[in-house]
Design an enzyme around this catalytic site. Structure first.
Site, PDB file in Angstrom:
ATOM      1  CB  ILE A   1      60.320  34.552  52.719  1.00  0.00           C
ATOM      2  CG1 ILE A   1      60.320  33.554  53.874  1.00  0.00           C
ATOM      3  CG2 ILE A   1      59.008  34.254  51.663  1.00  0.00           C
ATOM      4  CD1 ILE A   1      59.024  33.515  54.758  1.00  0.00           C
ATOM      5  CG  ASP A   2      63.787  39.085  51.854  1.00  0.00           C
ATOM      6  OD1 ASP A   2      64.384  38.457  51.046  1.00  0.00           O
ATOM      7  OD2 ASP A   2      63.152  40.215  51.633  1.00  0.00           O
ATOM      8  CE  LYS A   3      68.379  38.072  60.784  1.00  0.00           C
ATOM      9  NZ  LYS A   3      69.928  38.676  61.020  1.00  0.00           N
TER      10      LYS A   3
ATOM     11  NE  ARG B   1      62.838  44.599  52.258  1.00  0.00           N
ATOM     12  CZ  ARG B   1      64.043  44.070  52.769  1.00  0.00           C
ATOM     13  NH1 ARG B   1      64.615  43.002  52.386  1.00  0.00           N
ATOM     14  NH2 ARG B   1      64.719  44.917  53.422  1.00  0.00           N
TER      15      ARG B   1
END
Length: 362
Positions: free
Chosen positions: A164-166, A267
């Site tokens: 998962i993204d930062k 997103r």
């Protein structure tokens, strides 16, 4: 018939190999044996034909049930026959890097001998890469799991089958050994893992629930961003199912279920729908997109941005078959404090206002 999600490459005159380009941390190959193929063990056959695949990797995949011949799982001793259609799913090969074990606190939700479930904080990078060679989840896991062989080999993706993204918070599963790694990779490939996210997005969605389908690929001008190719001319097939669970005037809290796992999928899909994530700098959500022109409202939104200085996305839950017990397991996490605080502020802001009043202000 060739799966259009896969990239075709001709490996030799004797067989065709098709390799997938998935964003999850595994790879898929499909091999069609030549009509003149002699009988040979499948582990040797695949080792000879898949670049960088050791016999041990192939055998681990077979032990996990990840090698199918004509749709049926086979062992590594299976003898390949003419025109066999062979499919194999494996975690990506090791990417060696000097991984520094770091005693970084982790919010561990569950752990046994095969898997570890972490509730990742926003701001924590999942694995080392350009500009982030230390301070990542993998650095923390390498310290925490230093007695496990999988985490002693300097692999920058050790145990990872998804990421998962930062600046996305939430649940992530990590394998503690190679066999578990292979079995989890197969579940991600088969889309049998149920992943639920909560997203705070700008605006009221036209439909209370729906499905967003649109290929996702690198933006043609900005390589740091992804974009949707609705006609499927580029990118990778991507599907997101969504449902509005709370209307907050100028923002909505939306539940998103991933059918595929592409880079920045939620997103990008929400931006494509016209509802970028709240405070998503990369996709235009870090400015006021809905609401009034009153200075007090502007100050309110800016305060929300300060409370949650990242995009409003949380990986809430994971559900999958445990690779060893074969039981279906479910892990659920609470909203992190920053996202919860912003939602509460919006609830207070819209309290006492009718839907007509909110519409008139927008």
């Amino acid at each position: 018939m060739i799966n259009e999600d896969l990239i075709y490459s001709e490996n030799s005159a004797e067989e065709n190999i098709i390799q997938s380009d998935q964003e999850e941390l595994f790879e898929h190959f499909r091999v069609v044996a030549d009509k003149g193929q002699g009988m040979v063990r499948i582990d040797k056959f695949l080792t000879d034909r898949i670049e960088g695949a050791s016999r041990n990797r192939i055998q681990t995949a077979a032990d996990a049930g990840n090698i199918l011949v004509n749709g049926i799982s086979v062992k590594s001793s299976y003898k390949v026959k003419p025109l066999d259609v062979i499919s194999i799913v494996m975690p990506y090969p090791q990417h060696k890097l000097e991984i520094i074990p770091e005693d970084i606190p982790l919010n561990i939700m569950y752990e046994d001998e095969d898997i570890i479930i972490v509730n990742k904080d926003a701001g924590l990078v999942v694995h080392p890469g350009h500009g982030n060679y230390t301070g990542t989840l993998v650095n923390a896991l390498t310290y925490h799991l230093k007695d496990y062989p999988l985490f002693q080999q300097g692999d920058m993706r050790a145990g990872l089958v998804h990421r998962i993204d930062k600046n996305t918070s939430g649940v992530i599963v990590i394998a503690k050994n190679e066999k578990t790694h292979a079995k989890l990779a197969k579940q991600f490939f088969d889309h049998t893992i149920d992943r639920v996210y909560l997203a705070l997005v700008w605006g009221n969605l036209a439909e209370e629930s729906g499905t967003i389908t649109g290929n996702i690929g690198r933006h043609t001008r900005d390589r740091m961003r992804m974009t949707v190719f609705p006609d499927g001319e580029e990118g990778k097939h991507a599907v997101t199912h969504y449902k509005v669970i709370k209307k907050l005037g100028y923002v909505n809290l939306v539940e998103c279920r991933l059918e595929t796992g592409r880079t920045h999928q939620i997103r990008v899909h929400m931006q494509y729908l016209g509802h970028p994530l709240f405070n998503d700098e990369r996709y235009g959500g870090d400015r006021i997109l809905r609401g009034t022109t009153f200075s007090k409202y502007k100050q309110f939104v800016e305060n929300c941005f300060r409370i949650m200085p990242r995009h409003g996305l949380h990986a809430k839950s994971l559900e999958f078959i445990h690779p060893t017990t074969r039981e279906r397991v479910f892990f659920d996490s609470e909203l992190p404090p920053d996202m919860d605080a912003v939602i509460k502020k919006w609830e207070i802001y819209i309290s006492g206002r009718s839907e007509d009043e909110l519409t008139e202000e927008s």
